[in-house]
Enzyme design. Structure first.
Site, PDB file in Angstrom:
ATOM      1  N   LEU A   1       0.817  -1.212   0.000  1.00  0.00           N
ATOM      2  CA  LEU A   1       0.000   0.000   0.000  1.00  0.00           C
ATOM      3  C   LEU A   1       0.853   1.266   0.000  1.00  0.00           C
ATOM      4  O   LEU A   1       0.460   2.289  -0.546  1.00  0.00           O
ATOM      5  CB  LEU A   1      -0.921   0.018   1.226  1.00  0.00           C
ATOM      6  CG  LEU A   1      -2.013  -1.059   1.284  1.00  0.00           C
ATOM      7  CD1 LEU A   1      -2.721  -1.000   2.628  1.00  0.00           C
ATOM      8  CD2 LEU A   1      -3.003  -0.876   0.148  1.00  0.00           C
ATOM      9  N   GLY A   2       2.005   1.199   0.645  1.00  0.00           N
ATOM     10  CA  GLY A   2       2.862   2.376   0.720  1.00  0.00           C
ATOM     11  C   GLY A   2       4.093   2.113   1.559  1.00  0.00           C
ATOM     12  O   GLY A   2       4.206   1.099   2.250  1.00  0.00           O
ATOM     13  N   GLU A   3       5.047   3.025   1.486  1.00  0.00           N
ATOM     14  CA  GLU A   3       6.291   2.924   2.240  1.00  0.00           C
ATOM     15  C   GLU A   3       6.504   4.192   3.043  1.00  0.00           C
ATOM     16  O   GLU A   3       6.179   5.289   2.605  1.00  0.00           O
ATOM     17  CB  GLU A   3       7.478   2.704   1.303  1.00  0.00           C
ATOM     18  CG  GLU A   3       7.423   1.410   0.517  1.00  0.00           C
ATOM     19  CD  GLU A   3       8.681   1.172  -0.308  1.00  0.00           C
ATOM     20  OE1 GLU A   3       9.782   1.184   0.290  1.00  0.00           O
ATOM     21  OE2 GLU A   3       8.573   0.985  -1.528  1.00  0.00           O
TER      22      GLU A   3
ATOM     23  N   VAL B   1       3.788  -0.873   4.311  1.00  0.00           N
ATOM     24  CA  VAL B   1       2.422  -1.225   4.682  1.00  0.00           C
ATOM     25  C   VAL B   1       1.792  -2.042   3.559  1.00  0.00           C
ATOM     26  O   VAL B   1       1.828  -1.643   2.392  1.00  0.00           O
ATOM     27  CB  VAL B   1       1.574   0.039   4.965  1.00  0.00           C
ATOM     28  CG1 VAL B   1       0.167  -0.359   5.415  1.00  0.00           C
ATOM     29  CG2 VAL B   1       2.235   0.900   6.038  1.00  0.00           C
TER      30      VAL B   1
ATOM     31  N   PHE C   1      10.450   4.027   8.128  1.00  0.00           N
ATOM     32  CA  PHE C   1      10.913   2.850   8.846  1.00  0.00           C
ATOM     33  C   PHE C   1      10.057   1.610   8.588  1.00  0.00           C
ATOM     34  O   PHE C   1      10.186   0.617   9.294  1.00  0.00           O
ATOM     35  CB  PHE C   1      10.927   3.130  10.358  1.00  0.00           C
ATOM     36  CG  PHE C   1      11.601   4.416  10.722  1.00  0.00           C
ATOM     37  CD1 PHE C   1      12.935   4.620  10.416  1.00  0.00           C
ATOM     38  CD2 PHE C   1      10.902   5.441  11.347  1.00  0.00           C
ATOM     39  CE1 PHE C   1      13.561   5.809  10.734  1.00  0.00           C
ATOM     40  CE2 PHE C   1      11.525   6.631  11.679  1.00  0.00           C
ATOM     41  CZ  PHE C   1      12.858   6.820  11.364  1.00  0.00           C
TER      42      PHE C   1
ATOM     43  N   ASP D   1       3.012  14.874  15.157  1.00  0.00           N
ATOM     44  CA  ASP D   1       3.283  14.646  13.732  1.00  0.00           C
ATOM     45  C   ASP D   1       1.982  14.640  12.935  1.00  0.00           C
ATOM     46  O   ASP D   1       1.787  13.794  12.059  1.00  0.00           O
ATOM     47  CB  ASP D   1       4.029  13.327  13.542  1.00  0.00           C
ATOM     48  CG  ASP D   1       4.765  13.267  12.209  1.00  0.00           C
ATOM     49  OD1 ASP D   1       4.982  14.342  11.594  1.00  0.00           O
ATOM     50  OD2 ASP D   1       5.122  12.156  11.775  1.00  0.00           O
TER      51      ASP D   1
ATOM     52  N   LYS E   1       1.569  -3.289   8.836  1.00  0.00           N
ATOM     53  CA  LYS E   1       2.788  -2.466   8.802  1.00  0.00           C
ATOM     54  C   LYS E   1       3.974  -3.285   9.293  1.00  0.00           C
ATOM     55  O   LYS E   1       4.028  -3.697  10.442  1.00  0.00           O
ATOM     56  CB  LYS E   1       2.627  -1.210   9.656  1.00  0.00           C
ATOM     57  CG  LYS E   1       3.852  -0.303   9.613  1.00  0.00           C
ATOM     58  CD  LYS E   1       3.563   1.086  10.132  1.00  0.00           C
ATOM     59  CE  LYS E   1       3.418   1.130  11.621  1.00  0.00           C
ATOM     60  NZ  LYS E   1       3.338   2.520  12.124  1.00  0.00           N
TER      61      LYS E   1
END
Length: 384
Positions: free
Chosen positions: A107-109, A115, A112, A234, A139
């Site tokens: 799904l994405g990076e 996912v 660290f 964040d 994750k």
């Protein structure tokens, strides 16, 4: 190998000390007030005192004396401490659910972690075929990343205890000798960042943007109104996730910290977070308060209004910093239309947009004490 375990012991010790401070503050809070929107279970503090301290004392010695590579997640004391409200999931089941973490499931990076999407049985937490059971976001932290380990501990520390409709739900975990994996509910619409800035997504209409802003604001207000406030540190559009109905849920608790209590006015920390979203006083001093989160939310609200990233080095020099460029327009009702996202094609109520602009300006005030509380922001947005 001992260096790895020393690092885990220091991280665990820090969480232990933080929880002890939290419980002391909670005791003070409950002695002065009979009600609270949320509290941690007092049995949790006992599990820290009696279940975890032996683990801290013996963990390093056991590893060094035996020479074995032991996984802290295999110890029941660690599970009792951190994982009361989330379930252990077999690593092999997560491999099956993601076809051995195949790139097609990615799904994405992030810095660290990666996912992946997978499907698991809702009750047995075993891998199922796509379309059966529940979809989850898995994750997987980079095994060589010490920062990733710290992020895992903080994610579990908060998300295993905090429950709110606008916070992402942590379902389970899987630890083995090499991997640290967290499993979350899957948000099918992805992140707000994708909808605002990635090609291929239809532009969000005005009503949906306000709905997303309200959901995110409610999540932050919940964190700030706890007996011991939590500072997310964040907040950004990529950590605001959307479900099928565009309900927003706040994620990304890897940098979260307990806020100041008692006579303390701020929390002093190493400066982290994302440039553009971080409050100016935090960037210069490292002093963090709940008002820093308010500033970050203001930056997200500005992105919702303009459809532009809060910082983009590809824009002309004067427009790279969105906050500084947009502020003169936010305070002028007649000029506001110049910065409203052109993707809306003028389909928004001007009066309502100006009300959003005013609360955005207040959140982005350079003077922290002049920023509103998030509960006040929620009230304004809900009144639109």
């Amino acid at each position: 190998m001992s260096r790895i375990y020393d690092g885990w012991e220091r991280l665990v010790g820090a969480v232990l000390r933080r929880e002890e401070d939290r419980q002391l503050a909670l005791c003070e809070s409950f002695s002065s007030s009979s009600t609270s929107r949320f509290s941690f279970s007092f049995s949790f503090s006992f599990s820290f005192s009696f279940s975890f301290n032996p683990f801290v004392r013996n963990f390093r010695n056991d590893c060094r004396n035996s020479g074995e590579r032991r996984d802290p997640a295999d110890l029941s004391s660690l599970e009792t401490l951190f994982f009361r409200n989330v379930m252990a999931i077999e690593y092999e089941e997560l491999k099956k659910a993601t076809k051995n973490f195949h790139r097609a499931k990615l799904l994405g990076e992030r810095a660290f972690s990666r996912v992946y999407k997978g499907w698991i049985h809702e009750n047995y937490l075993t891998a199922t075929k796509p379309g059966y059971g529940i979809s989850v976001a898995i994750k997987k932290m980079y095994s060589e990343s010490c920062e990733g380990n710290r992020e895992v501990l903080d994610e579990i520390h908060y998300l295993s205890e905090l429950r709110h409709p606008n916070l992402i739900k942590l379902i389970g975990y899987s630890f083995n000798a090499d991997d640290r994996i967290l499993v979350y509910e899957f948000m099918c619409k992805g992140s707000l960042d994708n909808h605002l800035f990635r090609r291929g997504h239809n532009s969000l209409n005005w009503e949906t943007r306000v709905k997303v802003a309200i959901g995110a604001a409610r999540a932050i207000a919940f964190l700030h109104d706890l007996a011991v406030p939590v500072i997310h540190r964040d907040i950004k559009s990529s950590y605001i996730l959307l479900d099928v109905d565009f309900n927003a849920k706040l994620s990304g608790f890897g940098l979260a910290r307990d806020g100041p209590t008692g006579d303390r006015t701020h929390l002093s920390t190493r400066v982290t977070g994302t440039y553009g979203y971080a409050a100016p006083e935090y960037m210069t001093t490292g002093h963090s308060t709940t008002r820093c989160d308010v500033y970050s939310f203001g930056a997200v609200l500005l992105e919702l209004m303009t459809g532009l990233r809060v910082f983009d080095s590809k824009r002309p020099v004067g427009k790279r910093d969105l906050v500084n460029w947009a502020k003169p327009y936010l305070s002028n009702e007649k000029k506001l239309s110049r910065i409203v996202d052109c993707g809306l094609e003028g389909k928004y109520p001007p009066k309502e947009a100006y009300e959003v602009a005013k609360i955005c300006m207040q959140c982005l005030n350079v003077e922290p004490r002049l920023r509103p509380k998030m509960s006040e922001v929620v009230g304004v947005l809900e009144s639109l």
